[in-house]
Write a protein that holds these residues in place. Sequence first.
Motif, PDB file in Angstrom:
ATOM      1  N   ALA A 165      -6.705   9.639  25.074  1.00  0.00           N
ATOM      2  CA  ALA A 165      -8.031   9.036  25.198  1.00  0.00           C
ATOM      3  C   ALA A 165      -9.143   9.941  24.660  1.00  0.00           C
ATOM      4  N   ALA A 166      -8.908  11.245  24.618  1.00  0.00           N
ATOM      5  CA  ALA A 166      -9.921  12.166  24.116  1.00  0.00           C
ATOM      6  C   ALA A 166      -9.979  12.175  22.590  1.00  0.00           C
ATOM      7  N   ASP A 167      -8.974  11.601  21.938  1.00  0.00           N
ATOM      8  CA  ASP A 167      -8.887  11.659  20.481  1.00  0.00           C
ATOM      9  C   ASP A 167      -9.448  10.384  19.846  1.00  0.00           C
ATOM     10  N   ILE A 168     -10.737  10.171  20.023  1.00  0.00           N
ATOM     11  CA  ILE A 168     -11.390   9.000  19.456  1.00  0.00           C
ATOM     12  C   ILE A 168     -11.313   9.034  17.930  1.00  0.00           C
ATOM     13  N   GLY A 169     -11.395  10.228  17.351  1.00  0.00           N
ATOM     14  CA  GLY A 169     -11.304  10.362  15.896  1.00  0.00           C
ATOM     15  C   GLY A 169     -10.002   9.790  15.362  1.00  0.00           C
ATOM     16  N   TRP A 170      -8.893  10.068  16.052  1.00  0.00           N
ATOM     17  CA  TRP A 170      -7.608   9.519  15.599  1.00  0.00           C
ATOM     18  C   TRP A 170      -7.606   8.004  15.753  1.00  0.00           C
ATOM     19  N   PHE A 171      -8.105   7.513  16.873  1.00  0.00           N
ATOM     20  CA  PHE A 171      -8.051   6.077  17.097  1.00  0.00           C
ATOM     21  C   PHE A 171      -8.859   5.337  16.031  1.00  0.00           C
ATOM     22  N   ARG A 172      -9.984   5.903  15.611  1.00  0.00           N
ATOM     23  CA  ARG A 172     -10.766   5.291  14.540  1.00  0.00           C
ATOM     24  C   ARG A 172      -9.952   5.253  13.243  1.00  0.00           C
ATOM     25  N   LYS A 173      -9.243   6.332  12.957  1.00  0.00           N
ATOM     26  CA  LYS A 173      -8.386   6.350  11.765  1.00  0.00           C
ATOM     27  C   LYS A 173      -7.261   5.333  11.897  1.00  0.00           C
ATOM     28  N   HIS A 174      -6.706   5.219  13.108  1.00  0.00           N
ATOM     29  CA  HIS A 174      -5.625   4.261  13.347  1.00  0.00           C
ATOM     30  C   HIS A 174      -6.116   2.835  13.075  1.00  0.00           C
ATOM     31  N   VAL A 175      -7.296   2.504  13.575  1.00  0.00           N
ATOM     32  CA  VAL A 175      -7.859   1.167  13.376  1.00  0.00           C
ATOM     33  C   VAL A 175      -8.098   0.921  11.887  1.00  0.00           C
ATOM     34  N   TYR A 176      -8.612   1.919  11.194  1.00  0.00           N
ATOM     35  CA  TYR A 176      -8.869   1.767   9.761  1.00  0.00           C
ATOM     36  C   TYR A 176      -7.555   1.612   8.983  1.00  0.00           C
ATOM     37  N   ALA A 177      -6.551   2.419   9.329  1.00  0.00           N
ATOM     38  CA  ALA A 177      -5.236   2.295   8.680  1.00  0.00           C
ATOM     39  C   ALA A 177      -4.655   0.907   8.940  1.00  0.00           C
ATOM     40  N   ASN A 178      -4.870   0.380  10.141  1.00  0.00           N
ATOM     41  CA  ASN A 178      -4.406  -0.967  10.458  1.00  0.00           C
ATOM     42  C   ASN A 178      -5.086  -1.994   9.555  1.00  0.00           C
ATOM     43  N   LEU A 179      -6.374  -1.804   9.282  1.00  0.00           N
ATOM     44  CA  LEU A 179      -7.077  -2.702   8.365  1.00  0.00           C
ATOM     45  C   LEU A 179      -6.451  -2.665   6.968  1.00  0.00           C
ATOM     46  N   ILE A 180      -6.093  -1.472   6.516  1.00  0.00           N
ATOM     47  CA  ILE A 180      -5.477  -1.335   5.192  1.00  0.00           C
ATOM     48  C   ILE A 180      -4.161  -2.104   5.135  1.00  0.00           C
ATOM     49  N   VAL A 181      -3.279  -1.840   6.096  1.00  0.00           N
ATOM     50  CA  VAL A 181      -1.966  -2.488   6.085  1.00  0.00           C
ATOM     51  C   VAL A 181      -2.107  -3.993   6.314  1.00  0.00           C
ATOM     52  N   SER A 182      -3.033  -4.399   7.155  1.00  0.00           N
ATOM     53  CA  SER A 182      -3.263  -5.833   7.376  1.00  0.00           C
ATOM     54  C   SER A 182      -3.767  -6.512   6.105  1.00  0.00           C
ATOM     55  N   HIS A 183      -4.580  -5.807   5.332  1.00  0.00           N
ATOM     56  CA  HIS A 183      -5.049  -6.340   4.050  1.00  0.00           C
ATOM     57  C   HIS A 183      -3.864  -6.544   3.105  1.00  0.00           C
ATOM     58  N   TRP A 184      -2.988  -5.553   3.039  1.00  0.00           N
ATOM     59  CA  TRP A 184      -1.790  -5.709   2.207  1.00  0.00           C
ATOM     60  C   TRP A 184      -0.980  -6.921   2.663  1.00  0.00           C
ATOM     61  N   GLN A 185      -0.827  -7.054   3.990  1.00  0.00           N
ATOM     62  CA  GLN A 185      -0.010  -8.148   4.500  1.00  0.00           C
ATOM     63  C   GLN A 185      -0.639  -9.497   4.184  1.00  0.00           C
ATOM     64  N   LEU A 186      -1.944  -9.602   4.268  1.00  0.00           N
ATOM     65  CA  LEU A 186      -2.604 -10.857   3.911  1.00  0.00           C
ATOM     66  C   LEU A 186      -2.359 -11.181   2.436  1.00  0.00           C
TER      67      LEU A 186
END
Length: 173
Positions: free
Chosen positions: A30-51
């Motif tokens: 929970a203290a690693d907000i920086g990672w979670f933001r990267k995770h969400v952004y990486a999810n956007l990238i892969v979701s874009h590919w999947q679309l």
Amino acid sequence: MALRALHNDLLKMAIDDPALLECWGPIEDAADIGWFRKHVYANLIVSHWQLMWEVDVLTAQHLEVLADQFFKGHVGRRFWAEARTPRMTAETSRRARRFTATVDRRYLAAVAAGPAENEPVGTAGSTSPDTASARGARAAGHATALGVGVVLGAAAVIAGRRRRLDGSRRRGG
């Protein structure tokens, strides 16, 4: 496309406002907000590919090139290590399973080839399937499942519209 835009807006709001990230569910550290933001952004990238894959504008060869580049870095590897199991479990169509299997094959090849080009010091092996799978199921489950659902929903809407357009063209309308 409206569903995809809404998904992007929700994720962008969460990336821009760390307080909103909590709404997506708990994260591994929970203290690693920086990672979670990267995770969400990486999810956007892969979701874009999947679309793009779902509407048949991304070939398997192009997907492999994109995934190979993505997995050269530690962020892509860590994201997939955490997201792979929930994504593989959530896929319902044969095409979606093929997409996920292709990305996963490229991930496994990258891990087998050695550490990421920009692996942070002291984290070697943290993006391997064995190390990250237990942590990944917890960390990525909520956001990934939502992302997959939105992508699949958007793909279904687009496919339905495409079929209606194709049908009306064949009938001369």
